[in-house]
Scaffold this motif. Sequence first.
Motif, short mmCIF file in Angstrom:
data_model
loop_
_atom_site.label_atom_id
_atom_site.label_comp_id
_atom_site.label_asym_id
_atom_site.label_seq_id
_atom_site.Cartn_x
_atom_site.Cartn_y
_atom_site.Cartn_z
N GLN A 89 -11.43 14.05 69.56
CA GLN A 89 -10.87 12.89 68.49
C GLN A 89 -11.20 11.54 68.70
OE1 GLN A 89 -6.67 13.64 68.34
NE2 GLN A 89 -6.32 11.86 66.99
N ASN A 159 -12.73 21.01 63.79
CA ASN A 159 -11.28 20.23 63.28
C ASN A 159 -11.88 18.59 63.09
OD1 ASN A 159 -8.60 21.50 63.73
ND2 ASN A 159 -9.59 22.12 65.35
N PRO A 163 -14.47 17.35 57.54
CA PRO A 163 -13.24 16.84 57.11
C PRO A 163 -12.71 17.25 55.78
CG PRO A 163 -14.67 15.19 57.40
CD PRO A 163 -15.25 16.72 58.14
N CYS A 166 -11.58 20.96 55.94
CA CYS A 166 -10.13 20.79 56.35
C CYS A 166 -9.01 20.60 55.17
CB CYS A 166 -9.99 19.79 57.50
SG CYS A 166 -10.64 20.24 59.26
N ARG A 167 -9.41 19.66 54.33
CA ARG A 167 -8.66 19.42 53.24
C ARG A 167 -8.40 20.57 52.39
NH1 ARG A 167 -11.44 14.44 53.32
NH2 ARG A 167 -12.55 15.25 51.12
N GLU A 173 -4.29 16.23 53.82
CA GLU A 173 -4.96 15.20 54.59
C GLU A 173 -4.91 14.91 55.79
OE1 GLU A 173 -7.02 13.31 53.03
OE2 GLU A 173 -6.67 14.21 51.02
N THR A 174 -5.81 14.78 56.59
CA THR A 174 -5.71 14.85 58.05
C THR A 174 -5.20 13.36 58.70
OG1 THR A 174 -7.59 15.96 58.38
CG2 THR A 174 -7.18 14.69 60.27
N ASP A 175 -3.79 13.62 59.07
CA ASP A 175 -3.25 12.50 59.92
C ASP A 175 -2.76 12.80 61.17
OD1 ASP A 175 -1.05 14.07 59.46
OD2 ASP A 175 -0.16 13.01 58.02
N ALA A 178 -1.05 16.27 61.42
CA ALA A 178 -1.87 17.46 61.19
C ALA A 178 -2.32 17.67 62.36
CB ALA A 178 -2.76 17.20 59.78
N LEU A 179 -3.10 16.66 62.94
CA LEU A 179 -4.00 16.75 64.07
C LEU A 179 -3.24 17.47 65.33
CD1 LEU A 179 -6.65 13.78 64.21
CD2 LEU A 179 -7.21 16.20 63.87
N ARG A 182 -2.59 20.96 64.86
CA ARG A 182 -4.05 21.70 64.73
C ARG A 182 -4.25 21.74 66.33
NH1 ARG A 182 -6.11 19.24 59.78
NH2 ARG A 182 -7.95 18.18 61.09
#
Length: 211
Positions: A89, A159, A163, A166-167, A173-175, A178-179, A182
Motif C-alpha cells: 500500500q 488489491n 483499481p 476493485c471498483r 471507491e477505494t478508501d 475499504a482497504l 480488504r
Amino acid sequence: MAYDAEDTRRRIFDAAAAEFAEHGLAGARVSRIATAARANKQAIYLYYGSKEKLFAAILRAKLEEVRVSISLDPDALAESVGQIFDWYQEHPELIRLVLWEALEAGGAPEENERGRREGFREKAHQLVDGGTAGHLPRDARVRAAQDLLFTIMGLIAWNFAVPRMCRLVLDEETDQAALARRRRTVIESVRRLATTPDASEAEPRGQGPGG
C-alpha cells in the motif's frame, strides 16, 4: 560545488522509478528521466548502460527492498501478511513495475532471474521451517510452501494492481476503510489456507495401504 556522483545516481534512480512505473519500459523516455533527475542523458548511460538495464536495476532493487524489509513468520503468519499488505500500500510503484515487466517481457528469462528465484526460495523455506504442511515429506512441504507464498502474493497484490476491477467487483471507491476491510479479509484467508490439515487427510481416500 563538487560533483556528487552518488547523489546523481540516486536522483536518476528515483526519477527512472517514477517514469517506468508510469510508462513502462517501452514508453519511458530517457530525456524525461534526465530532466526529472536534473542530470544529463550521458550520465544515465554511464551509470546504467541502457534503458533496459536501468529498468532491470530498479526492479531488482525494489524487490530486494521488500525482501529485506519483510519476513514471513510462520508462527505469526497473519501479522506478516498484514505487514506485506501495508508495504505494498505504501509502495504502489512496485506493483506497476512488476506488471509492466509481465506485459513487456512476457515469460522470457531475465539476467538476474537466478538471484530473484533465490530470494523467493528463502521466503518459502521460512514457511517450511516453521512447519507449513508438516504432515508431508520435506520436498512436498517445500512445494506446498511455494504454492502458499505465491497465493499470498496474489491475494495482496490484486488489491493494488487493478483499481478499476476493485471498483466494479466491490461496487465502491477505494478508501482507507475499504482497504482496511480488504486487509482483514486477506489475513483471514491466509490464516485458513495455512492451517495444516489433519494427518488423516494426507492420503487421498481409498489410496491407503491395501486401498
